[in-house]
Design an enzyme around this catalytic site. Structure first.
Site, PDB file in Angstrom:
ATOM      1  CG  HIS A 363      -2.161  -0.956   0.710  1.00  0.00           C
ATOM      2  ND1 HIS A 363      -2.113  -2.314   0.924  1.00  0.00           N
ATOM      3  CD2 HIS A 363      -3.294  -0.723   0.017  1.00  0.00           C
ATOM      4  CE1 HIS A 363      -3.199  -2.860   0.396  1.00  0.00           C
ATOM      5  NE2 HIS A 363      -3.931  -1.918  -0.146  1.00  0.00           N
ATOM      6  NE  ARG A 470      -6.558   0.775  -1.934  1.00  0.00           N
ATOM      7  CZ  ARG A 470      -6.130   1.034  -3.175  1.00  0.00           C
ATOM      8  NH1 ARG A 470      -6.120   2.267  -3.619  1.00  0.00           N
ATOM      9  NH2 ARG A 470      -5.708   0.057  -3.948  1.00  0.00           N
ATOM     10  NE  ARG A 506     -11.133  -1.630   0.072  1.00  0.00           N
ATOM     11  CZ  ARG A 506      -9.911  -1.818  -0.431  1.00  0.00           C
ATOM     12  NH1 ARG A 506      -9.749  -2.568  -1.519  1.00  0.00           N
ATOM     13  NH2 ARG A 506      -8.870  -1.263   0.122  1.00  0.00           N
ATOM     14  CD  GLU A 608      -9.904  -7.764  -2.726  1.00  0.00           C
ATOM     15  OE1 GLU A 608      -8.980  -7.067  -3.143  1.00  0.00           O
ATOM     16  OE2 GLU A 608     -10.578  -7.442  -1.720  1.00  0.00           O
ATOM     17  CG  ASN A 631      -3.622  -3.878  -6.636  1.00  0.00           C
ATOM     18  OD1 ASN A 631      -3.335  -3.790  -7.820  1.00  0.00           O
ATOM     19  ND2 ASN A 631      -4.040  -2.850  -5.922  1.00  0.00           N
ATOM     20  CG  ASP A 632      -5.459  -8.151  -2.321  1.00  0.00           C
ATOM     21  OD1 ASP A 632      -4.341  -8.448  -1.882  1.00  0.00           O
ATOM     22  OD2 ASP A 632      -6.156  -7.248  -1.842  1.00  0.00           O
ATOM     23  NE  ARG A 642      -1.221  -5.671  -2.211  1.00  0.00           N
ATOM     24  CZ  ARG A 642      -2.430  -5.115  -2.275  1.00  0.00           C
ATOM     25  NH1 ARG A 642      -3.520  -5.864  -2.206  1.00  0.00           N
ATOM     26  NH2 ARG A 642      -2.563  -3.826  -2.423  1.00  0.00           N
ATOM     27  CB  CYS A 679     -10.818  -0.665  -8.509  1.00  0.00           C
ATOM     28  SG  CYS A 679     -11.032  -1.968  -7.301  1.00  0.00           S
TER      29      CYS A 679
HETATM   30  C1  PEP Z   1      -6.815  -4.705  -5.061  1.00  0.00           C
HETATM   31  O1  PEP Z   1      -6.590  -5.639  -4.317  1.00  0.00           O
HETATM   32  O2  PEP Z   1      -6.582  -4.719  -6.281  1.00  0.00           O
HETATM   33  C2  PEP Z   1      -7.409  -3.459  -4.542  1.00  0.00           C
HETATM   34  C3  PEP Z   1      -7.838  -2.518  -5.338  1.00  0.00           C
HETATM   35  O3  PEP Z   1      -7.457  -3.293  -3.202  1.00  0.00           O
HETATM   36  P1  PEP Z   1      -6.198  -3.034  -2.259  1.00  0.00           P
HETATM   37  O4  PEP Z   1      -5.017  -2.713  -3.113  1.00  0.00           O
HETATM   38  O5  PEP Z   1      -6.566  -1.924  -1.335  1.00  0.00           O
HETATM   39  O6  PEP Z   1      -6.043  -4.331  -1.542  1.00  0.00           O
HETATM   40 MG    MG Z   2      -7.433  -5.748  -2.338  1.00  0.00          MG
END
Ligand code: PEP
Ligand code: MG
Length: 759
Positions: A363, A470, A506, A608, A631-632, A642, A679
């Protein structure tokens, strides 16, 4: 064997000077294995040879002089094969090459192991014996284990040693390039700044001193101040903490006693080290002793010794060192960059970020990208303090950090920064044009917000609303859970930024790399643990307060959508929706009493966790929309943390398996008639945008900083060509092939300037 190994590694780790550390290593290894000779060679890739660095048993005159080519002799052979060799008589081996300078005529038995760190051969460790024999399996295992353990230390020591040059001339002539993980694109020049550098012996570099009397006085003064500080702390806590906690202060006082730590520290000072180095050596020695004890209570005491050592160190340092002022052009260097750290920092001085921990999709990196700051992550081999006050060039595209650059490189770098700025200006000029492909297909572009409300430009008027807010960051920046009223105020402000457009909020997604300081959760595998919806469903009081705050904030605006993170099973959706309905009825009733009516917001889930790929119809029946957290999804599909720099090379959203999953989700959503947004960070990458549009995605959510760039990509591409490209890459085997192919496509579209580096 294990104890011996530990002892050697610990002793060697404490020596900062690489030559000295290797000399000690050779000596200890020779003693431990009872061999006639032990030698260490380190690789020099520029010169393509191994240089003899330390030996016990060969001629010491050869140290630093004898080099063996990468393809020469037994040493070269070990390096090439990347595995140990164990031979009875080296001299009769066909690969044996005689180097008269080393004087090894009398040795026959030979065993060597490569020293490898992150797939790279750093050197070779050998043992030799006069009589002919094969070394035993145990001996071989010992050597290999030691080589593996020492590899990391050699990598660290090389980086540390190079950064710690004190001689002015060498400093001027020298520049050091360090490699981390690309965190956020962009280039920056500035001076390294380490905020709140808490004095830590771990970051302390060993230094010699000839003024032992002065160092002893300094040390005694520091101990006196620490004693007073510990007394004060202990007095303050009297009656407030249990007796066993207070006993720790007694232990501190005892350790500070002249007959305990103090005696040994002064001995070290008299042997030629400065006070801080002496303290470091003694404290680390004690801490290691505690750590190797069997009794868990005693093991814990290691932390106390280190804490005490750090307190003394704080008093040894000149007061000015504690409060370095922020340079005009600062590169923020921190163990882990947090949202609050950035919020406190004067934005106009901040040019780039270096985070020791974390990786490309942590993050902290997402946050850096959101505010358009170049960042390098996971620079694990270097102690923080060494970058403070240094001239730094930061390349967020490649992950390279150049410390103390020479003027020519700095000049070239500045030119690149100017070109980058020009390109950015060009993008901004087009930012207000519609997001439409060459073949006239319109794309909805939404904004990811929340990581840093003021800095994210949600109210720029650009974008079609907020696709991901977020909510966790405001929670992370406090010392307790925000109240319903506080949350309501924050959410209202967000909903009001775009009154006519939808804002997707979210629910709290903490856990993983987003811990709450006031709600500590210690887990072995935080990303597989109590995260997102799992945590909030277990705490309905937190979930309900948050949803109520969102609903109250939306009164009269009606532009709220609620999104649930980390959904793995259908029952989580049912349960969350039940709670949302409960909150809705409560707030709607309150509103009715004031003559207002509340619209029921749409509820969607994030896709995710890979399990959801196989339950799309069941999920679709329960929700109004989907949003993909790529991302997840990438992290869980590829089983790559990650946040872990060590495996960052494996984390890749262009992995054909990830692309196939994204294609499948898009097809399912079209078939099921459910709107879907993407996203994750992929939506803000030029290559990602082309592939996603070709798959059929028409809603992308990204940080506002990337909006202009993505719009430019969309306006340049034709969907017909993009689909051909997609078909081609979906058949590929490797992520790198996909990247290369996409980059060629971008070049052909005239967008090459957007992709300076592979990632
Ligand atoms: C993701 O996981 O792609 C996402 C948008 O949420 P975060 O990066 O906050 O986990
Ligand atoms: Mg995520």
């Amino acid at each position: 064997m294990l104890t011996q190994l530990k002892r050697i590694v610990q002793e060697v780790n404490q020596i900062q000077n690489l030559d000295e550390a290797l000399a000690v290593l050779a000596k200890r290894l020779q003693e431990a294995m009872k061999v006639d000779c032990c030698t260490i060679y380190l690789a020099n890739y520029e010169k393509q040879h191994f240089l003899l660095m330390a030996t016990e048993g060969l001629s010491k005159d050869a140290i630093g002089k004898v080099s063996i080519g990468f393809s020469e002799g037994l040493i070269g052979w070990i390096g090439q094969r990347e595995e140990p060799i164990n031979i009875q008589d080296a001299q009769s081996h066909p690969r044996f090459k005689h180097y008269p300078e080393v004087k090894e005529e009398n040795y026959h038995a030979f065993m060597g192991s490569p020293i490898i760190h992150q797939r790279k051969v750093l050197g070779v460790l050998t043992v030799q014996q006069k009589r002919k024999r094969r070394f035993s399996e145990d001996e071989e295992a010992f050597l290999v284990t030691l080589a593996a353990q020492i590899a990391l230390e050699i990598a660290h020591a090389e980086a540390r040693g190079a950064l710690n040059l004190t001689d002015d001339l060498t400093k001027r002539l020298w520049q050091k390039s360090l490699r981390g993980v690309p965190g956020a694109n962009g280039l920056a020049i500035g001076e390294g700044f380490v905020p709140h550098l808490k004095f830590n012996l771990r970051n302390q570099i060993l230094k010699r001193s000839t003024q032992s009397a002065k160092e002893v006085t300094l040390y005694r003064e520091a101990v006196k101040k620490t004693r007073a500080e510990v007394d004060l702390l202990s007095d303050r806590m009297q009656g407030e903490v249990p007796e066993d906690v207070l006993a720790i202060f007694q232990l501190y006082q005892h350790l500070l006693d002249a007959n305990s730590l103090g005696h040994e520290v002064e001995e070290k000072i008299h042997s030629g080290w400065d006070a801080a180095s002496s303290l470091k050596m003694v404290v680390e020695h004690y801490a290691n002793q505690f750590r190797s004890m069997e009794d868990p209570y005693m093991q814990e005491r290691a932390v106390d010794v280190e804490d005490l050592g750090n307190r003394v160190l704080g008093h040894l340092m000149p007061p000015t060192a504690a409060k370095a002022s922020i340079p005009e052009q600062a590169i923020l260097v921190a163990e882990e960059v947090s949202a609050s750290m950035l919020a406190e920092f004067p934005a106009e001085r901040l040019k780039g970020i270096i985070s020791m921990r974390g990786s490309n999709n942590s993050h902290a990196a997402i946050l850096a990208r959101a505010i358009g700051l170049p960042a390098v992550m996971g620079l694990t081999d270097v102690p923080l303090s060494l970058l403070g006050g240094k001239d730094i060039l930061l390349d967020g595209y490649s992950g390279e950090v150049i410390v103390s650059p020479n003027p020519n490189i700095k000049h070239e770098f500045q030119q690149l920064i100017d070109e980058e700025r020009e390109l950015f200006g060009l993008l901004q000029e087009q930012a207000a044009l519609p997001a439409q492909t060459q073949d006239g297909v319109a794309v909805e572009l939404l904004i990811n917000a929340g990581l840093s409300a003021e800095l994210e430009g949600c109210n720029s008027g650009l974008g079609d609303g907020v696709g991901l807010y977020r909510t966790e960051v405001p929670f992370m920046m406090r010392e307790r859970f925000p109240s319903e009223q506080e949350q309501c105020k924050m959410y209202r402000a967000m909903l009001e930024t775009n009154p006519g457009k939808s804002i997707t909020m979210r629910t709290l997604d903490v856990g993983g790399d987003k811990p709450l300081p006031y709600f500590p959760v210690t887990e072995e595998n935080p990303f597989l643990g109590w995260r997102g919806i799992r945590l909030t469903l277990d705490h309905p009081e937190i979930f309900l307060v948050q949803v109520r705050a969102m609903l109250r904030a939306s009164l009269g605006l009606d532009n709220l959508k609620i999104m649930l993170p980390m959904i793995t099973s259908v029952n989580e959706v049912s349960e969350a929706k039940r709670l949302i309905r409960q909150a809705y009825y409560e707030v709607a009733e309150e509103a009715m009493q004031q003559g207002q009516s509340l619209a029921m917001p749409e509820v969607g889930v994030m896709l995710e966790v890979p399990a959801v790929l196989y339950q799309m119809p069941q999920l679709a029946a329960k929700v109004d929309f989907f949003s993909i957290g790529s991302n997840d999804l990438t992290q869980y599909l590829l089983a790559v943390d990650r946040n872990n720099a060590r495996v960052s090379g494996l984390y890749d959203s262009y992995h054909p398996a990830v692309l196939r999953a994204l294609k499948q989700i898009c097809d399912d959503c079209l078939r099921l008639g459910k709107p879907v947004t993407l996203c994750g960070e992929l939506a803000s990458e030029p290559g990602g945008v082309i592939l996603l549009l070709a798959m059929g995605y028409r809603k992308l959510s990204m940080n506002s900083f990337s909006l202009a760039k993505v719009k430019w990509v969309i306006r340049s591409l034709s969907l017909v060509d993009a689909r051909v490209l997609l078909d081609e890459v979906l058949e590929m085997e490797q992520p790198q092939q996909v990247r290369n192919r996409i980059n060629r496509h971008l070049e052909a579209l005239g967008l090459g300037g957007l992709v300076r580096a592979g990632k």
